[in-house]
Design a protein around this motif. Sequence first.
Motif, mmCIF file in Angstrom:
data_model
loop_
_atom_site.group_PDB
_atom_site.id
_atom_site.type_symbol
_atom_site.label_atom_id
_atom_site.label_comp_id
_atom_site.label_asym_id
_atom_site.label_seq_id
_atom_site.Cartn_x
_atom_site.Cartn_y
_atom_site.Cartn_z
ATOM 1 N N TRP A 33 0.833 -1.211 0.000
ATOM 2 C CA TRP A 33 0.000 0.000 0.000
ATOM 3 C C TRP A 33 0.865 1.257 0.000
ATOM 4 O O TRP A 33 0.570 2.228 -0.697
ATOM 5 N N LEU A 34 1.948 1.225 0.794
ATOM 6 C CA LEU A 34 2.848 2.377 0.834
ATOM 7 C C LEU A 34 3.541 2.596 -0.510
ATOM 8 O O LEU A 34 3.687 3.736 -0.965
ATOM 9 N N LYS A 35 3.965 1.522 -1.151
ATOM 10 C CA LYS A 35 4.584 1.633 -2.480
ATOM 11 C C LYS A 35 3.606 2.237 -3.476
ATOM 12 O O LYS A 35 3.966 3.082 -4.293
ATOM 13 N N PHE A 36 2.355 1.795 -3.404
ATOM 14 C CA PHE A 36 1.321 2.318 -4.287
ATOM 15 C C PHE A 36 1.109 3.816 -4.027
ATOM 16 O O PHE A 36 1.032 4.611 -4.969
ATOM 17 N N LYS A 57 -4.434 0.421 -13.595
ATOM 18 C CA LYS A 57 -3.906 -0.469 -14.632
ATOM 19 C C LYS A 57 -2.396 -0.308 -14.792
ATOM 20 O O LYS A 57 -1.667 -1.300 -14.912
ATOM 21 N N ALA A 58 -1.924 0.935 -14.791
ATOM 22 C CA ALA A 58 -0.491 1.178 -14.947
ATOM 23 C C ALA A 58 0.287 0.617 -13.756
ATOM 24 O O ALA A 58 1.344 -0.004 -13.932
ATOM 25 N N TYR A 59 -0.236 0.816 -12.551
ATOM 26 C CA TYR A 59 0.471 0.298 -11.382
ATOM 27 C C TYR A 59 0.434 -1.227 -11.360
ATOM 28 O O TYR A 59 1.429 -1.864 -11.011
ATOM 29 N N ALA A 60 -0.687 -1.808 -11.739
ATOM 30 C CA ALA A 60 -0.774 -3.276 -11.790
ATOM 31 C C ALA A 60 0.277 -3.829 -12.745
ATOM 32 O O ALA A 60 0.957 -4.812 -12.428
ATOM 33 N N ALA A 61 0.427 -3.213 -13.898
ATOM 34 C CA ALA A 61 1.433 -3.667 -14.868
ATOM 35 C C ALA A 61 2.839 -3.530 -14.290
ATOM 36 O O ALA A 61 3.673 -4.428 -14.440
ATOM 37 N N LYS A 62 3.088 -2.417 -13.608
ATOM 38 C CA LYS A 62 4.413 -2.175 -13.025
ATOM 39 C C LYS A 62 4.715 -3.167 -11.911
ATOM 40 O O LYS A 62 5.782 -3.776 -11.880
ATOM 41 N N CYS A 63 3.795 -3.338 -10.988
ATOM 42 C CA CYS A 63 4.113 -4.127 -9.794
ATOM 43 C C CYS A 63 4.046 -5.630 -10.031
ATOM 44 O O CYS A 63 4.542 -6.393 -9.214
ATOM 45 N N ALA A 72 1.878 -12.192 -8.102
ATOM 46 C CA ALA A 72 1.157 -11.067 -8.704
ATOM 47 C C ALA A 72 -0.299 -11.053 -8.243
ATOM 48 O O ALA A 72 -0.853 -9.995 -7.926
ATOM 49 N N GLN A 73 -0.913 -12.216 -8.175
ATOM 50 C CA GLN A 73 -2.292 -12.305 -7.710
ATOM 51 C C GLN A 73 -2.401 -11.835 -6.254
ATOM 52 O O GLN A 73 -3.317 -11.100 -5.893
ATOM 53 N N THR A 74 -1.455 -12.233 -5.442
ATOM 54 C CA THR A 74 -1.433 -11.792 -4.043
ATOM 55 C C THR A 74 -1.323 -10.276 -3.955
ATOM 56 O O THR A 74 -2.064 -9.628 -3.208
ATOM 57 N N VAL A 75 -0.419 -9.691 -4.727
ATOM 58 C CA VAL A 75 -0.225 -8.241 -4.699
ATOM 59 C C VAL A 75 -1.491 -7.515 -5.138
ATOM 60 O O VAL A 75 -1.917 -6.553 -4.497
ATOM 61 N N LEU A 76 -2.121 -7.974 -6.210
ATOM 62 C CA LEU A 76 -3.342 -7.312 -6.674
ATOM 63 C C LEU A 76 -4.469 -7.454 -5.660
ATOM 64 O O LEU A 76 -5.265 -6.527 -5.470
ATOM 65 N N ARG A 77 -4.520 -8.567 -4.983
ATOM 66 C CA ARG A 77 -5.543 -8.727 -3.935
ATOM 67 C C ARG A 77 -5.261 -7.811 -2.747
ATOM 68 O O ARG A 77 -6.176 -7.274 -2.137
ATOM 69 N N ASP A 107 -6.534 -11.192 -16.602
ATOM 70 C CA ASP A 107 -5.839 -10.392 -17.612
ATOM 71 C C ASP A 107 -4.822 -9.419 -17.014
ATOM 72 O O ASP A 107 -4.061 -8.796 -17.747
ATOM 73 N N TYR A 108 -4.803 -9.291 -15.709
ATOM 74 C CA TYR A 108 -3.841 -8.425 -15.043
ATOM 75 C C TYR A 108 -2.659 -9.202 -14.481
ATOM 76 O O TYR A 108 -1.755 -8.622 -13.894
#
Length: 128
Positions: A33-36, A57-63, A72-77, A107-108
Motif C-alpha cells: 500500500w505504501l509503495k502504491f 492499470k499502470a500500477y498493476a502492470a508495473k508491480c 502477482a495475484q497476491t499483490v493485486l488482492r 488479464d492483469y
Amino acid sequence: MDGELRPTYIRERGFQNRTRDGVLSMRDNILQWLKFARWLDRQGVSQLSDCTMEHWKAYAAKCTSGCTRGHAQTVLRWLSDLWAFDQLSISPCGVTRPPWEDEGIDDYLPADTGEAGGRTRPSRWTRP
C-alpha cells in the motif's frame, strides 16, 4: 472499522478457510500500500480518491512485471483490500475500485512464465 466485508469478497479470496494472516503477510500488504501511495504521488495524485482506472492499470502492470503469477495475484488482492477496507471505514477516503474487481483478475496477471499478460491455460479444444 465499523462494517463487514461483502460475503462475495470473502468467498472469492478464501477468507473463510483461514484464520488471521501472519504478521509477515500483513507487513508485506501494508508495504505494498505504501509503495502504491508513493507511486501515485510521483504521478501527481495526492488523494486516493483521485486514482483513476488508468492509474490502477499502470500500477498493476508495473508491480506484477517480473513476478510469478501467484505472487502477482497476491499483490493485486492486497491492493483490492485497500479499496475494500476503505468502504468499511467510518471516514472513507473514496478509494476507487480496482478494474480487476469488475473485469476479472486474470488479464492483469503475468503468464505462468513470468511474462506479462493474460491467460495461460490451453484451450479445452486443443490437444496437448
